[in-house]
Write a protein that holds these residues in place. Sequence first.
Motif, PDB file in Angstrom:
ATOM      1  N   ASP A 220       0.841  -1.200   0.000  1.00 28.00           N
ATOM      2  CA  ASP A 220       0.000   0.000   0.000  1.00 28.00           C
ATOM      3  C   ASP A 220       0.876   1.251   0.000  1.00 28.00           C
ATOM      4  O   ASP A 220       1.616   1.505   0.956  1.00 28.00           O
ATOM      5  N   TYR A 221       0.796   2.045  -1.080  1.00 27.72           N
ATOM      6  CA  TYR A 221       1.648   3.240  -1.189  1.00 27.72           C
ATOM      7  C   TYR A 221       1.384   4.250  -0.076  1.00 27.72           C
ATOM      8  O   TYR A 221       2.226   5.098   0.214  1.00 27.72           O
ATOM      9  N   ARG A 222       0.233   4.153   0.576  1.00 26.57           N
ATOM     10  CA  ARG A 222      -0.097   5.100   1.650  1.00 26.57           C
ATOM     11  C   ARG A 222       0.768   4.907   2.887  1.00 26.57           C
ATOM     12  O   ARG A 222       0.854   5.812   3.729  1.00 26.57           O
ATOM     13  N   ILE A 223       1.412   3.730   3.025  1.00 24.47           N
ATOM     14  CA  ILE A 223       2.355   3.539   4.127  1.00 24.47           C
ATOM     15  C   ILE A 223       3.778   3.391   3.585  1.00 24.47           C
ATOM     16  O   ILE A 223       4.665   2.909   4.279  1.00 24.47           O
ATOM     17  N   GLY A 224       3.983   3.785   2.340  1.00 24.18           N
ATOM     18  CA  GLY A 224       5.312   3.811   1.740  1.00 24.18           C
ATOM     19  C   GLY A 224       5.943   5.184   1.881  1.00 24.18           C
ATOM     20  O   GLY A 224       5.349   6.115   2.437  1.00 24.18           O
ATOM     21  N   GLU A 225       7.144   5.311   1.373  1.00 23.44           N
ATOM     22  CA  GLU A 225       7.837   6.596   1.410  1.00 23.44           C
ATOM     23  C   GLU A 225       7.185   7.549   0.405  1.00 23.44           C
ATOM     24  O   GLU A 225       6.931   7.170  -0.741  1.00 23.44           O
ATOM     25  N   MET A 226       6.944   8.778   0.834  1.00 29.93           N
ATOM     26  CA  MET A 226       6.287   9.723  -0.060  1.00 29.93           C
ATOM     27  C   MET A 226       6.468  11.151   0.427  1.00 29.93           C
ATOM     28  O   MET A 226       6.839  11.401   1.578  1.00 29.93           O
ATOM     29  N   THR A 227       6.194  12.070  -0.477  1.00 31.00           N
ATOM     30  CA  THR A 227       6.024  13.475  -0.127  1.00 31.00           C
ATOM     31  C   THR A 227       4.707  13.927  -0.764  1.00 31.00           C
ATOM     32  O   THR A 227       4.245  13.349  -1.750  1.00 31.00           O
ATOM     33  N   ALA A 228       4.099  14.942  -0.178  1.00 25.28           N
ATOM     34  CA  ALA A 228       2.840  15.464  -0.708  1.00 25.28           C
ATOM     35  C   ALA A 228       2.784  16.966  -0.474  1.00 25.28           C
ATOM     36  O   ALA A 228       3.282  17.465   0.543  1.00 25.28           O
ATOM     37  N   VAL A 229       2.186  17.651  -1.434  1.00 19.95           N
ATOM     38  CA  VAL A 229       2.059  19.107  -1.350  1.00 19.95           C
ATOM     39  C   VAL A 229       0.616  19.499  -1.646  1.00 19.95           C
ATOM     40  O   VAL A 229      -0.001  18.961  -2.577  1.00 19.95           O
ATOM     41  N   THR A 230       0.086  20.411  -0.837  1.00 21.80           N
ATOM     42  CA  THR A 230      -1.235  20.990  -1.076  1.00 21.80           C
ATOM     43  C   THR A 230      -1.079  22.495  -1.218  1.00 21.80           C
ATOM     44  O   THR A 230      -0.473  23.135  -0.354  1.00 21.80           O
ATOM     45  N   VAL A 231      -1.615  23.046  -2.297  1.00 23.55           N
ATOM     46  CA  VAL A 231      -1.533  24.487  -2.541  1.00 23.55           C
ATOM     47  C   VAL A 231      -2.920  24.980  -2.938  1.00 23.55           C
ATOM     48  O   VAL A 231      -3.589  24.353  -3.779  1.00 23.55           O
ATOM     49  N   GLY A 232      -3.352  26.075  -2.356  1.00 23.42           N
ATOM     50  CA  GLY A 232      -4.657  26.597  -2.716  1.00 23.42           C
ATOM     51  C   GLY A 232      -4.978  27.873  -1.974  1.00 23.42           C
ATOM     52  O   GLY A 232      -4.110  28.503  -1.361  1.00 23.42           O
ATOM     53  N   ALA A 233      -6.239  28.247  -2.024  1.00 22.75           N
ATOM     54  CA  ALA A 233      -6.666  29.480  -1.368  1.00 22.75           C
ATOM     55  C   ALA A 233      -8.154  29.406  -1.064  1.00 22.75           C
ATOM     56  O   ALA A 233      -8.914  28.661  -1.710  1.00 22.75           O
ATOM     57  N   LYS A 234      -8.545  30.202  -0.087  1.00 24.62           N
ATOM     58  CA  LYS A 234      -9.943  30.331   0.315  1.00 24.62           C
ATOM     59  C   LYS A 234     -10.344  31.793   0.216  1.00 24.62           C
ATOM     60  O   LYS A 234      -9.575  32.689   0.585  1.00 24.62           O
ATOM     61  N   TYR A 235     -11.551  32.036  -0.292  1.00 26.42           N
ATOM     62  CA  TYR A 235     -12.085  33.395  -0.342  1.00 26.42           C
ATOM     63  C   TYR A 235     -13.369  33.435   0.466  1.00 26.42           C
ATOM     64  O   TYR A 235     -14.248  32.578   0.301  1.00 26.42           O
ATOM     65  N   GLY A 236     -13.470  34.386   1.384  1.00 23.29           N
ATOM     66  CA  GLY A 236     -14.647  34.493   2.222  1.00 23.29           C
ATOM     67  C   GLY A 236     -15.191  35.904   2.247  1.00 23.29           C
ATOM     68  O   GLY A 236     -14.441  36.878   2.098  1.00 23.29           O
ATOM     69  N   VAL A 237     -16.504  36.019   2.459  1.00 24.61           N
ATOM     70  CA  VAL A 237     -17.152  37.321   2.546  1.00 24.61           C
ATOM     71  C   VAL A 237     -18.206  37.274   3.647  1.00 24.61           C
ATOM     72  O   VAL A 237     -18.931  36.289   3.795  1.00 24.61           O
ATOM     73  N   VAL A 238     -18.264  38.344   4.438  1.00 27.91           N
ATOM     74  CA  VAL A 238     -19.246  38.470   5.500  1.00 27.91           C
ATOM     75  C   VAL A 238     -20.488  39.148   4.922  1.00 27.91           C
ATOM     76  O   VAL A 238     -20.412  40.254   4.377  1.00 27.91           O
ATOM     77  N   LEU A 239     -21.642  38.483   5.062  1.00 26.32           N
ATOM     78  CA  LEU A 239     -22.881  38.981   4.501  1.00 26.32           C
ATOM     79  C   LEU A 239     -23.676  39.753   5.545  1.00 26.32           C
ATOM     80  O   LEU A 239     -23.251  39.900   6.693  1.00 26.32           O
ATOM     81  N   ASN A 240     -24.832  40.239   5.151  1.00 26.93           N
ATOM     82  CA  ASN A 240     -25.704  40.942   6.085  1.00 26.93           C
ATOM     83  C   ASN A 240     -26.081  40.038   7.253  1.00 26.93           C
ATOM     84  O   ASN A 240     -26.367  38.853   7.072  1.00 26.93           O
ATOM     85  N   GLY A 241     -26.073  40.599   8.444  1.00 26.88           N
ATOM     86  CA  GLY A 241     -26.394  39.827   9.630  1.00 26.88           C
ATOM     87  C   GLY A 241     -25.223  39.075  10.204  1.00 26.88           C
ATOM     88  O   GLY A 241     -25.375  38.316  11.167  1.00 26.88           O
ATOM     89  N   GLY A 242     -24.051  39.244   9.615  1.00 28.15           N
ATOM     90  CA  GLY A 242     -22.865  38.570  10.142  1.00 28.15           C
ATOM     91  C   GLY A 242     -22.648  37.178   9.595  1.00 28.15           C
ATOM     92  O   GLY A 242     -21.686  36.502   9.983  1.00 28.15           O
ATOM     93  N   ASN A 243     -23.525  36.699   8.715  1.00 29.48           N
ATOM     94  CA  ASN A 243     -23.316  35.382   8.108  1.00 29.48           C
ATOM     95  C   ASN A 243     -22.111  35.413   7.173  1.00 29.48           C
ATOM     96  O   ASN A 243     -21.754  36.470   6.642  1.00 29.48           O
ATOM     97  N   GLU A 244     -21.484  34.245   6.982  1.00 30.66           N
ATOM     98  CA  GLU A 244     -20.270  34.202   6.169  1.00 30.66           C
ATOM     99  C   GLU A 244     -20.367  33.141   5.090  1.00 30.66           C
ATOM    100  O   GLU A 244     -20.790  32.013   5.346  1.00 30.66           O
ATOM    101  N   LEU A 245     -19.957  33.504   3.894  1.00 24.13           N
ATOM    102  CA  LEU A 245     -19.902  32.599   2.759  1.00 24.13           C
ATOM    103  C   LEU A 245     -18.459  32.508   2.283  1.00 24.13           C
ATOM    104  O   LEU A 245     -17.785  33.527   2.130  1.00 24.13           O
ATOM    105  N   SER A 246     -17.963  31.285   2.056  1.00 26.29           N
ATOM    106  CA  SER A 246     -16.571  31.137   1.623  1.00 26.29           C
ATOM    107  C   SER A 246     -16.443  30.042   0.570  1.00 26.29           C
ATOM    108  O   SER A 246     -17.265  29.129   0.493  1.00 26.29           O
ATOM    109  N   PHE A 247     -15.390  30.161  -0.233  1.00 27.24           N
ATOM    110  CA  PHE A 247     -15.083  29.207  -1.294  1.00 27.24           C
ATOM    111  C   PHE A 247     -13.607  28.816  -1.171  1.00 27.24           C
ATOM    112  O   PHE A 247     -12.753  29.683  -0.986  1.00 27.24           O
ATOM    113  N   ARG A 248     -13.330  27.531  -1.298  1.00 25.72           N
ATOM    114  CA  ARG A 248     -11.949  27.049  -1.204  1.00 25.72           C
ATOM    115  C   ARG A 248     -11.633  26.174  -2.409  1.00 25.72           C
ATOM    116  O   ARG A 248     -12.419  25.308  -2.781  1.00 25.72           O
TER     117      ARG A 248
END
Length: 444
Positions: A377-405
């Motif tokens: 099983d490669y999941r218990i083998g030697e490996m490296t992994a990289v995660t790259v990304g971003a999240k965008y969020g906005v506060v709406l009326n009433g303090g509610n929050e909407l975000s996208f990642r």
Amino acid sequence: MSNLDGKSKTMNKKNHLKAALSLATSALLGTSVATAPVVQAKEVDEWQFDSAFLLYSEADRVTAGEGILAGTKTFDDGEILALKITVDALTGASANGAVAQPQAQTFTRPSGNGQYEIAAGETPLDDTFHDTRVQLNAQWTQLIADNLTGSVGGHFSKEYDYLSLGVNGNVAYDFNNKNSTFSMGLSYFQDTFTPEGGIPKPLSSMLVGDSSSPEWDKEFAKTRLGTSEDKTTADVLVGFTQVINRRMITAFNYSYSMVDGYLTDPFKVASVLNNQGIAQDYIYENRPDSRVKQSTFMQAKYHFDDSLLNTVADVSYRYMWDDWGINSHTIDSRFTIPIGRVSYIEPHIRFYQQSAADFYKPYIMDDEVPTGFISTDYRIGEMTAVTVGAKYGVVLNGGNELSFRLEYYRQMPTNAGFVDPDGLNSIDVYPVVEAIIAQVSYSF
């Protein structure tokens, strides 16, 4: 530590709430401080809801969709009730552990009903992989005494072939004018695995041939041990949180986990190759029936001044080691950058590196006697992994929050010192796994 959101009002919460938040970032339901959910309360007697839908898709492999709804309520005396339901569905193709070959290969499905063929040069993937999971979590947190907060919780998770039940308890103690918090958590899980087709006999050969033969069921049964197996997991986590100043907070954790029972993956096989690298047989893997894992975790969040646009930096490091010979390093960083008055962007970079388990091999040579523990099983083998990304969020009326990642994940298995047979020179023995992660979240 997850209780610093980069806004100055966080430091002005009720004193006992700080301890409750520390509990949420410690041993809640067996998760580490790096992944525990945030407990954010509105006014007393109001519910705070967080919802999300996540899509995870590997190239030509597994696709997963997950929906989450979490609710948190703070009562008059400061007690906190947190509820969470998670539903996810997985489908696609999963690696069965065998190595790619210069010619086509035929495998029997885990159920024993039918077979599938893999083209020459392709990584063997079982395309019947699919499952649906429903998970329920509940947590109750309250002040026990001055500066002392306690929390108890329960966990239920059910899949087609898997049942998991768990309980946990945590305490947090504030001192040093509530700038320091010591926490400790315990959790226990009981899991039952009932894979379709039963539990394979470790190191036995996969039955390949005419599945319509009258003798097929009888011969297939000889490769099975039974219909189900169990495992238990006990976790201990000790944490310390320190407010450095009004802009910076730090967290330090140590966790100890003991797992006993059935830890083998019943769907994984190992290729048995001759000196030319050609598969002669496929045998079911065999892993130890116990595992002890330990880890240390350090995290710091810093709220920069106005000259840097009120950016919040969140950087953490985790080191894990176990008695299987695996050790790993994880560096995770996020930067929350306000955009105007009601929105923000959060770039994210994560780096992961691990060594291979002592019994990991990408394949077995036919002049070796297959004894002891073996897994490809490669999941218990030697490996490296990289995660790259971003999240965008906005506060709406009433303090509610909407975000996208949106994030890109790349997992790169590596050769841990094995000398491949000449017949595998043109074969990608360690294929890269790539995935896209997309998430939409709404808090109200």
